[in-house]
Motif scaffolding. Sequence first.
Motif, mmCIF file in Angstrom:
data_model
loop_
_atom_site.group_PDB
_atom_site.id
_atom_site.type_symbol
_atom_site.label_atom_id
_atom_site.label_comp_id
_atom_site.label_asym_id
_atom_site.label_seq_id
_atom_site.Cartn_x
_atom_site.Cartn_y
_atom_site.Cartn_z
ATOM 1 N N VAL A 1 0.851 -1.185 0.000
ATOM 2 C CA VAL A 1 0.000 0.000 0.000
ATOM 3 C C VAL A 1 0.888 1.236 0.000
ATOM 4 C CG1 VAL A 1 -0.215 -0.058 2.535
ATOM 5 C CG2 VAL A 1 -1.882 1.232 1.180
ATOM 6 N N SER A 2 0.563 2.202 -0.854
ATOM 7 C CA SER A 2 1.347 3.428 -0.927
ATOM 8 C C SER A 2 0.411 4.625 -0.872
ATOM 9 C CB SER A 2 2.174 3.480 -2.208
ATOM 10 O OG SER A 2 1.345 3.625 -3.337
ATOM 11 N N GLY A 3 0.946 5.759 -0.443
ATOM 12 C CA GLY A 3 0.133 6.959 -0.362
ATOM 13 C C GLY A 3 0.943 8.144 0.117
ATOM 14 N N SER A 4 0.238 9.204 0.446
ATOM 15 C CA SER A 4 0.872 10.438 0.916
ATOM 16 C C SER A 4 0.303 10.807 2.271
ATOM 17 C CB SER A 4 0.632 11.574 -0.089
ATOM 18 O OG SER A 4 -0.755 11.724 -0.352
ATOM 19 N N LEU A 5 1.133 11.431 3.099
ATOM 20 C CA LEU A 5 0.746 11.768 4.457
ATOM 21 C C LEU A 5 -0.416 12.761 4.484
ATOM 22 C CD1 LEU A 5 4.302 12.159 6.024
ATOM 23 C CD2 LEU A 5 2.660 10.322 6.516
ATOM 24 N N LEU A 6 -1.303 12.578 5.452
ATOM 25 C CA LEU A 6 -2.409 13.506 5.652
ATOM 26 C C LEU A 6 -1.940 14.700 6.471
ATOM 27 C CD1 LEU A 6 -5.234 10.972 6.596
ATOM 28 C CD2 LEU A 6 -4.884 12.073 4.377
ATOM 29 N N ASN B 1 5.192 11.955 12.610
ATOM 30 C CA ASN B 1 5.352 11.115 11.426
ATOM 31 C C ASN B 1 6.703 10.413 11.460
ATOM 32 O OD1 ASN B 1 2.874 12.027 10.409
ATOM 33 N ND2 ASN B 1 3.844 13.747 9.340
ATOM 34 N N SER B 2 6.824 9.359 10.659
ATOM 35 C CA SER B 2 8.092 8.634 10.589
ATOM 36 C C SER B 2 9.140 9.407 9.811
ATOM 37 C CB SER B 2 7.882 7.261 9.946
ATOM 38 O OG SER B 2 7.517 7.405 8.572
ATOM 39 N N THR C 1 6.589 9.877 -0.457
ATOM 40 C CA THR C 1 5.708 8.751 -0.752
ATOM 41 C C THR C 1 5.926 7.663 0.294
ATOM 42 O OG1 THR C 1 5.703 9.197 -3.129
ATOM 43 C CG2 THR C 1 5.123 6.969 -2.433
ATOM 44 N N ILE C 2 4.844 7.211 0.911
ATOM 45 C CA ILE C 2 4.907 6.198 1.954
ATOM 46 C C ILE C 2 4.544 4.856 1.340
ATOM 47 C CG2 ILE C 2 4.041 5.482 4.211
ATOM 48 C CD1 ILE C 2 5.496 8.104 4.337
ATOM 49 N N ARG D 1 -0.220 8.612 9.158
ATOM 50 C CA ARG D 1 -1.613 8.621 8.713
ATOM 51 C C ARG D 1 -1.598 9.097 7.261
ATOM 52 N NH1 ARG D 1 -4.561 11.501 13.953
ATOM 53 N NH2 ARG D 1 -3.641 10.115 15.553
ATOM 54 N N PHE D 2 -2.051 8.262 6.339
ATOM 55 C CA PHE D 2 -1.880 8.627 4.934
ATOM 56 C C PHE D 2 -3.084 8.233 4.084
ATOM 57 C CE2 PHE D 2 0.075 4.517 5.693
ATOM 58 C CZ PHE D 2 -0.233 3.734 4.592
#
Length: 631
Positions: free
Chosen positions: A399-404, A427-428, A435-436, A562-563
Motif C-alpha cells: 500500500v502506498s500513499g501520501s501523508l495527511l 510522522n516517521s 511517498t509512503i 496517517r496517509f
Amino acid sequence: MGQTHSSAPPPSIDALHHRLTARFAKACYTPLELYIFNRVFNSLAESSSGVKYWSEATLCRFLELPDALAGVGQVLFQMCGYLGAFPFPSRAPAILEREALLRVVTVMTERDGRVLKRGKRSWWAEIYRSLAVYERVVEKGGGASGGEDGGDGKAAEGGYTGFAVDEPGDEEDEQEDDDLVLAALNSMDAADAFKQGEKSSARHSMIPSDNLLKLIQLLLLVAPMDAQESLSTFAVDLSEHRIARLRRTAKAVLSSFGVDHSPGINFKTFLAVVSTSMPYLFNSLTPLFEHFLFAKDFDLSKRKASTTSVASEPPSTPPLVPPSTSSSQPPAPPRQPLLPSSTAEILTLPLLCQLSFFIPGATLFRRLQPLYSGGTDGFSLGSFEKKVLNWPGPSILLVSGSLLSPHGDSTSERNFLDTLPLKRLPNSTSSASATIIYGAYIPVPWKPTHRTCFSDSATLLFQLAPTHDVFHASPTHTDYAYFNKPPTLPAGLGFGSPIPYQTPSSSSHAAVSDKPLNLGPVSLHINAALEFAVFTHLASPSDASFVPSRLPGRRDRDFQDRFAVESLEVWGCGGDAEAEEQRKRWAWEEREAEARRRINLGTGDVEADRELLRLAGLIGGQGRDSGGSMG
C-alpha cells in the motif's frame, strides 16, 4: 648433561596463506571447477615482474559491471583486495594473484563454510571489514601506533581518537567480529599468529555511506541473477530513468543504517541492521562470483577435467572470453519474466529486488501472480475479497500513499482522523511530501475474520519507502492479520491490531463506530473504503504482535503515519499450480451462483422453498447458507 630443546620457527604468513588456499581448493571445489578457475585467471591475467595478477579494470570487465553504476567497480575491487589477504588483515590490500583471487571467490560465495566453522554473523563481519575504511590511532606524543593499541580502542598514552561514530564499548561484538579469522587460523594451527598482531579491530572503522550506496545499487540490479546468467542481461537499457529509480530504492535501503545522523556506518549498526531487516542483502554476491567457475565456452568433449592444484600453473590455453560473450552454446530457452506484465503501480523491479533482501528470492522471482490492484479492480472490500481470498498460498500486500495533514483537508479525511486515538504521534519522516510504502507478507491463505485474527508467526510487516524497515511477528501475541467486512468492526484490512469481540446484544453499530480504533502497538490498518491507512509504531510495547524496529534511528522512537491510500496491490506467491487452483475456485463459485439464480421458487410456501434449497445442498439444515462443497 642437560638437554636442549629446539622448536621449529613458526611458518611465515605466505606459507600459511598457501596452506589455507590449498585446503579451500581441496574441500570447496571440484577438479573441474578448479580447472575452469585457472583458465579464467590465466586468460585475463596481467603480468609484472613475473607475477600474474588481476587489475581493477580486468575484474570489472570480467564481471561485466555496467558503466552506468559509476564507482561500484572501485568498491568491489576494494572488497576483493581485503578478502584476498584473508585471514591476515595486515596484508590488505592484497595483490589479486591466483591464490588471493581463489580466497576471494571462496569467501564471497560462502564456500569457506565447508572448511571453517562459523556462523552467518561472522561472514557478515568479514563483509563489513572488506567495505570499511580504517582510522589510525594516534598517540598523545604524535606517533602513529597503526592501530596496535592492545585492542581496547584507546591510544597508548591518551584517550580515544578513533571515529566518533564507533567508540569502543561492546566487547562481545568485537569478539564476534574476529570469529571467522580465528576459525581460519585455528584450522591451520596458527592461532599464535593472531595473537602476534593479526587481530583486526572494527572499533576504528566505518563504511562510507556513498560506497555502501553504490554497492546496494549493484545488489539490487543482480538480486535475481543465478550463477550461469550474465550480469549484462540485467543491465540492458540502463536508462537515466531506470538508474534514477534504482538509486531511489537504494537510498531507502541505505537510510536504514542511520546515515542521516552519522558520517558512515559502524560495525555495531551494520550488524544490527543487516541481521534484522535485510538478512539476504549480500546473497547475490554468490552467483556473481561463481562466474569464475562456469565458463560457457568450455567443452568437455575436447578435454578432460584437470586436477591441477590452484597453486600450480595450468597448461597454456587460448584467451578465455567472459561467460556472457561466448557464442559457441545454443541460446537458452526464454524464461518467465521476473515480474509478470501487469498494470502494477507500486511493485517495480527494483522494489521486487528490495523485497528479496528479507524474503527469499525463490519465493519472489518468476513466482508472483497479480491478484488485486485497486486502480484496476476498484477500491472496495468486495472486489478485494473476490480477487484475494481464493488464493491458496502466501501473498504480499503493498500500500502506498501520501501523508495527511494534521487536521485533514477534506470531510472524508477528517472523518477518518476522528476514528483514530486522540493522542497524535509524529510522522516517521520529516518530509511531508514523501511517498509512503508499507506492506505485509502473509504466509497463509486469506480468510474473513469475525472473532479472531488469522496467519502465523512467519508473517512480516514492513516499510519500503522512504525508509526500509522490517517488523517481525512476535510469538507471544497472535493478532497478525484481519479481513473484516461491515458490520464487523473494525471494518477493513489490518495487521497487528486486535479485533473487539462483539455479541448480538452489543450496543448499536453507531455507538460502536464512535469508539476510536483499537490500534496495536506496531500495526497497519486500512479502512473499509480502502481510502485511508494508518501505521503505528510504539518503541516499547508490552503486548505487540509485531516486534518494534531495531534500526538505530528508530529503536527508541514512537511514530505514526496517517496517509491517503493512492495504490493498493496484492501479489500471490506461487506458480502455475496455485494460479490454476484459484481459477478452479472462481469457476466453482460461478457455477454455484448460477445454480442459485436458476432455482424457481415462487411456490408461496416458505418451508417448501427452504426444503428445496436444503436438498440442493445450498443451505444447511437450519436455513443458513452452508457454502456448499467443492467435492
